[in-house]
Design a protein around this motif. Structure first.
Motif, mmCIF file in Angstrom:
data_model
loop_
_atom_site.group_PDB
_atom_site.id
_atom_site.type_symbol
_atom_site.label_atom_id
_atom_site.label_comp_id
_atom_site.label_asym_id
_atom_site.label_seq_id
_atom_site.Cartn_x
_atom_site.Cartn_y
_atom_site.Cartn_z
ATOM 1 N N UNK A 102 51.390 82.449 25.160
ATOM 2 C CA UNK A 102 50.787 83.570 25.880
ATOM 3 C C UNK A 102 49.432 83.949 25.297
ATOM 4 N N UNK A 103 48.640 82.947 25.039
ATOM 5 C CA UNK A 103 47.278 83.108 24.520
ATOM 6 C C UNK A 103 46.332 82.363 25.464
ATOM 7 N N UNK A 104 45.041 82.724 25.459
ATOM 8 C CA UNK A 104 44.095 81.994 26.318
ATOM 9 C C UNK A 104 44.084 80.504 25.979
ATOM 10 N N UNK A 105 44.138 79.689 27.009
ATOM 11 C CA UNK A 105 44.087 78.232 26.887
ATOM 12 C C UNK A 105 42.920 77.683 27.698
ATOM 13 N N UNK A 106 42.383 76.587 27.220
ATOM 14 C CA UNK A 106 41.263 75.921 27.869
ATOM 15 C C UNK A 106 41.730 74.603 28.464
ATOM 16 N N UNK A 107 41.381 74.385 29.730
ATOM 17 C CA UNK A 107 41.498 73.052 30.321
ATOM 18 C C UNK A 107 40.098 72.445 30.254
ATOM 19 N N UNK A 108 40.000 71.224 29.755
ATOM 20 C CA UNK A 108 38.684 70.647 29.494
ATOM 21 C C UNK A 108 38.620 69.205 29.955
ATOM 22 N N UNK A 109 37.400 68.714 30.056
ATOM 23 C CA UNK A 109 37.143 67.286 30.202
ATOM 24 C C UNK A 109 36.464 66.824 28.926
ATOM 25 N N UNK A 110 36.897 65.690 28.396
ATOM 26 C CA UNK A 110 36.287 65.130 27.196
ATOM 27 C C UNK A 110 36.056 63.650 27.413
ATOM 28 N N UNK A 111 35.065 63.117 26.725
ATOM 29 C CA UNK A 111 34.755 61.696 26.815
ATOM 30 C C UNK A 111 34.761 61.109 25.414
ATOM 31 N N UNK A 112 35.840 60.389 25.097
ATOM 32 C CA UNK A 112 35.919 59.705 23.805
ATOM 33 C C UNK A 112 35.935 58.199 24.003
ATOM 34 N N UNK A 113 36.641 57.743 25.050
ATOM 35 C CA UNK A 113 36.630 56.329 25.432
ATOM 36 C C UNK A 113 36.407 56.229 26.935
ATOM 37 N N UNK A 153 46.402 70.733 34.381
ATOM 38 C CA UNK A 153 46.243 69.388 33.816
ATOM 39 C C UNK A 153 47.021 68.359 34.632
ATOM 40 N N UNK A 154 48.264 68.694 34.993
ATOM 41 C CA UNK A 154 49.088 67.779 35.786
ATOM 42 C C UNK A 154 48.404 67.441 37.106
ATOM 43 N N UNK A 155 47.827 68.468 37.760
ATOM 44 C CA UNK A 155 47.150 68.235 39.038
ATOM 45 C C UNK A 155 45.904 67.370 38.859
ATOM 46 N N UNK A 156 45.136 67.623 37.818
ATOM 47 C CA UNK A 156 43.866 66.908 37.639
ATOM 48 C C UNK A 156 44.062 65.477 37.162
ATOM 49 N N UNK A 157 45.138 65.208 36.425
ATOM 50 C CA UNK A 157 45.298 63.841 35.919
ATOM 51 C C UNK A 157 45.723 62.861 37.015
ATOM 52 N N UNK A 158 45.923 63.373 38.215
ATOM 53 C CA UNK A 158 46.061 62.481 39.376
ATOM 54 C C UNK A 158 44.714 61.840 39.730
ATOM 55 N N UNK A 159 43.624 62.451 39.239
ATOM 56 C CA UNK A 159 42.282 62.035 39.655
ATOM 57 C C UNK A 159 41.381 61.626 38.493
ATOM 58 N N UNK A 160 41.855 61.829 37.262
ATOM 59 C CA UNK A 160 41.078 61.469 36.077
ATOM 60 C C UNK A 160 42.081 61.147 34.976
ATOM 61 N N UNK A 161 41.684 60.373 33.959
ATOM 62 C CA UNK A 161 42.613 59.983 32.905
ATOM 63 C C UNK A 161 43.083 61.165 32.070
ATOM 64 N N UNK A 162 44.166 60.956 31.302
ATOM 65 C CA UNK A 162 44.610 61.980 30.348
ATOM 66 C C UNK A 162 44.916 61.379 28.980
ATOM 67 N N UNK A 163 44.472 60.136 28.764
ATOM 68 C CA UNK A 163 44.704 59.459 27.485
ATOM 69 C C UNK A 163 43.377 58.937 26.927
ATOM 70 N N UNK A 164 43.311 58.885 25.601
ATOM 71 C CA UNK A 164 42.177 58.284 24.914
ATOM 72 C C UNK A 164 42.538 56.864 24.490
#
Length: 264
Positions: A102-113, A153-164
């Motif tokens: 119950x704290x603020x959480x961030x959904x983000x996009x990151x580019x590592x690979x 995150x579940x909705x967005x990972x249908x359209x972008x990766x979620x693993x590095x």
């Protein structure tokens, strides 16, 4: 110089480059200062990060019993969409779950690979991106609890990766992406409940890692199989140490291992 202690993930400070620290009970090491020096690692035992017993580590620095008992290792840690503290429903320990979920959480996009979507507590920005070895990242949602971050995150990972791809990340075989364009493109797929928390005008963050030489052919150091290793440290990226002979060591993946370090 010699040091002994239980491995936990390296502490970091964002800078140009990022600063890394290994923290033991009675010592700490500024790892950046070890670049181009000879580092020996000797595995001597285990210490569960919860019960402190010398029991074989099962996952995430915990022995098997603790991993299946304590709230810090529950399924909602890895799968935030399973969070239920906002409904007052206990998984393993409601007081702990309320404190974290119950704290603020961030959904983000990151580019590592490659570009990937992820979730972290707001207090863990940019630490989470550093730990993943991301050279660029952008916040796209700031939500009031972990559940909302998880369903987004579940909705967005249908359209972008979620693993590095950790191999690509460590070899630095990366491409710069326009994360603002990615954020705008993915906006249409954010769940209705999370949409009020969309961050419209965020800029991306760029991160610089202390690496003198990237490896070409990776050899992963497993302390169970190779309890003694020596090499010249050439870089630190994500939670990995990179050595001159292309050996890489995942510090976070070895949490709960007791080691002796020698620096020459």
């Amino acid at each position: 110089m010699h040091y002994k202690g239980v491995l936990t993930k390296m502490k970091t400070e964002n800078g140009s480059p990022i600063q890394y620290y290994l923290v033991f009970e009675n010592d700490f090491l500024h790892v950046n200062q070890l670049l181009d020096k000879h580092l020996s690692i000797h595995f001597v035992g285990y210490e569960c990060l919860n019960c402190s017993l010398n029991k074989e580590i099962y996952r995430q620095g915990f022995c098997r019993q603790c991993f299946f008992d304590i709230p810090q290792a529950a399924d909602w840690i890895m799968r935030p969409e399973l969070s239920q503290a906002h409904l007052g429903i206990e998984d393993r320990d409601l007081a702990y779950e309320e404190k974290v979920q119950l704290k603020p959480h961030i959904v983000y996009l990151a580019n590592s690979s490659n570009v990937k979507v992820g979730v972290t507590r707001k207090t863990q920005v940019p630490t989470r991106w550093i730990d993943q070895g991301a050279h660029e990242a952008i916040e796209i949602l700031e939500v009031p609890n972990r559940y909302l971050a998880g369903i987004a995150e579940v909705a967005l990972k249908e359209h972008v990766g979620d693993k590095t791809n950790w191999r690509t990340m460590l070899k630095n075989e990366i491409q710069d992406e326009n994360l603002v364009e990615w954020r705008d493109k993915l906006k249409a797929f954010i769940p209705v409940e999370a949409m009020p928390y969309y961050l419209e005008n965020n800029a991306e963050t760029n991160l610089e890692f202390p690496v003198l030489k990237y490896p070409k052919k990776l050899k992963s150091l497993n302390l169970k199989k190779t309890p003694q290793f020596s090499g010249v440290l050439k870089g630190i990226k994500g939670q990995y140490l990179i050595f001159e002979d292309d050996t890489v060591f995942n510090v976070r993946g070895s949490e709960g291992f007791v080691v002796q370090l020698a620096i020459a």
